[in-house]
Design a protein around this motif. Structure first.
Motif, PDB file in Angstrom:
ATOM      1  N   ASN A 223      -9.185  -7.985   4.126  1.00  0.00           N
ATOM      2  CA  ASN A 223      -7.883  -7.841   3.903  1.00  0.00           C
ATOM      3  C   ASN A 223      -7.027  -7.538   2.647  1.00  0.00           C
ATOM      4  N   SER A 224      -7.686  -8.290   1.474  1.00  0.00           N
ATOM      5  CA  SER A 224      -7.416  -6.979   0.348  1.00  0.00           C
ATOM      6  C   SER A 224      -7.270  -5.778   0.586  1.00  0.00           C
ATOM      7  N   LEU A 225      -8.340  -5.327   1.155  1.00  0.00           N
ATOM      8  CA  LEU A 225      -7.903  -3.690   1.395  1.00  0.00           C
ATOM      9  C   LEU A 225      -6.593  -2.757   2.426  1.00  0.00           C
ATOM     10  N   PHE A 226      -6.694  -3.768   3.028  1.00  0.00           N
ATOM     11  CA  PHE A 226      -6.555  -3.373   3.819  1.00  0.00           C
ATOM     12  C   PHE A 226      -4.612  -3.990   4.205  1.00  0.00           C
ATOM     13  N   ASN A 227      -4.177  -5.141   2.648  1.00  0.00           N
ATOM     14  CA  ASN A 227      -2.683  -4.530   2.072  1.00  0.00           C
ATOM     15  C   ASN A 227      -2.206  -3.751   1.816  1.00  0.00           C
ATOM     16  N   VAL A 228      -3.623  -3.365   1.005  1.00  0.00           N
ATOM     17  CA  VAL A 228      -2.992  -2.048  -0.198  1.00  0.00           C
ATOM     18  C   VAL A 228      -3.006  -1.027   0.783  1.00  0.00           C
ATOM     19  N   LEU A 229      -3.746  -0.680   1.940  1.00  0.00           N
ATOM     20  CA  LEU A 229      -4.168   0.835   2.850  1.00  0.00           C
ATOM     21  C   LEU A 229      -2.192   1.221   2.805  1.00  0.00           C
ATOM     22  N   ASN A 230      -2.055   0.063   3.520  1.00  0.00           N
ATOM     23  CA  ASN A 230      -1.163  -0.344   4.439  1.00  0.00           C
ATOM     24  C   ASN A 230       0.529  -0.333   3.146  1.00  0.00           C
ATOM     25  N   LEU A 231       0.089  -0.691   2.580  1.00  0.00           N
ATOM     26  CA  LEU A 231       1.390  -0.541   1.174  1.00  0.00           C
ATOM     27  C   LEU A 231       1.630   0.725   1.277  1.00  0.00           C
ATOM     28  N   ALA A 232       0.291   1.611   1.214  1.00  0.00           N
ATOM     29  CA  ALA A 232       0.616   2.766   1.034  1.00  0.00           C
ATOM     30  C   ALA A 232       1.260   3.353   1.791  1.00  0.00           C
ATOM     31  N   LYS A 233       0.385   3.084   3.398  1.00  0.00           N
ATOM     32  CA  LYS A 233       0.833   3.661   4.658  1.00  0.00           C
ATOM     33  C   LYS A 233       2.316   4.047   4.862  1.00  0.00           C
TER      34      LYS A 233
END
Ligand code: VAH
Length: 312
Positions: A93-103
């Motif tokens: 979930n930490s990875l999804f958070n940063v990937l979605n912030l970049a997306k």
């Protein structure tokens, strides 16, 4: 500005110091679920932050006008075996958070660490290739393999500039590692100086890929500063420097401390270590962004003993 999630961890601490030296303390925001050591806390801005909380990360990014995020928060291999669902939640979930912030274009670049733990028992162990069989048998390795798939997906689908290396076991003196299978290679130096003896939780012939922290930090920053057109790997780059066994690191220490004694009493971490490669082929990193390690076992031992003596 730069935000480091997990800034109080083994890698996060040293990344924070190096990035602050390079880009200026005020431009590097350190964050973690708990406060760090005095040196880290006094060297620049710090935020208590749960890397699984999207809104909390978003607030920090807006407040400090963050452009790049280094996601160094994770639960490592040994601890993840004890708390599989907590490890999956934190690591993914930490990875999804940063990937979605970049997306959503709220940040422009991400560093995310993978690990040699993505390889499993049926991966060819010697000079393990960039692309090969990957059936990780640990919760941590499964989370890192899945994370790599998500990184590549977000790069291809949404153009997210996420960069990653598969770290080997890392050896450092500034901060103790937490919950890793390769932690013996850090503990052993402290024990040599403090007790003169060490009970190693892996058997003496367990050969694993390892790296001195200065090389790992150099690789991380070099990859982040590379021209994106040169980066052919958007899952995660194999990264190598040296491989050694507990017996070999013991002999390296005994050159400085002749009567240092080590006994070998394998525990549950032996099975984790046995599932990992013995050595890594990092041709892709050498070719794409001129990776070149500097430290071998003996220079690592000299650095570790000299610095631990000064800080003891
Ligand atoms: C661990 N230090 O032991 C970490 C790393 C390759 C080892 O992933 O879990």
């Amino acid at each position: 500005s730069i935000l480091i999630l997990g800034a109080c961890g083994q890698i996060g601490t040293e990344l924070t110091f190096e990035l602050r030296a390079k880009y200026g303390s005020e431009n590097v925001v350190a964050s973690d679920i708990r406060e760090g050591g005095q040196t880290l806390m006094e060297s620049g801005p710090f935020e208590l932050l749960d890397a699984t909380n999207y809104e909390a990360i978003e607030d920090v990014i807006m407040h400090y006008e963050i452009e790049e995020v280094y996601l160094m928060a994770a639960m490592l291999s040994a601890t993840a075996e004890k708390f599989p669902m907590r490890a999956w939640n934190l690591n993914m979930n930490s990875l999804f958070n940063v990937l979605n912030l970049a997306k959503d274009n709220k940040i422009s670049k991400i560093f995310w660490p993978s690990s040699i733990a993505v390889f499993g028992p049926n991966t060819p162990k010697n000079n393990t290739a960039q692309n090969t069989i990957m059936e990780p048998s640990t919760v941590y390795g499964i989370s890192k393999q899945s994370g790599e798939r998500w990184c590549e997906y977000y790069f291809k689908k949404f153009g997210v500039d996420v960069r990653s290396v598969r770290y080997p076991g890392l050896i450092s003196w500034k901060t103790m590692p937490g919950g890793g299978t390769t932690d013996y290679a850090v503990e052993i130096y402290h024990a040599a100086l403090e007790q003169g003896k060490y009970q190693c939780f892996l058997n003496q012939d367990t050969k694993l890929p390892m790296m001195y922290m200065d090389d790992a930090i150099k690789a991380t920053i070099s990859l982040m500063e590379s021209n994106p057109e040169k980066l052919k790997v958007r899952s995660s780059y194999n990264l190598g420097s040296m491989s050694f066994t507990p017996k070999e690191i013991t002999e390296s220490i005994q050159k400085h401390i002749p009567d240092f004694e080590v006994t070998y009493v394998p525990d549950f971490r032996q099975e984790i270590a046995d599932s990992w490669p013995s050595s890594i082929d990092d041709t892709a990193a050498k070719h794409d962004w001129n990776w070149k390690p500097e430290f071998d076992l003996d220079s690592t031992t000299a650095e570790m003993l000299n610095n631990l003596k000064k800080t003891s």
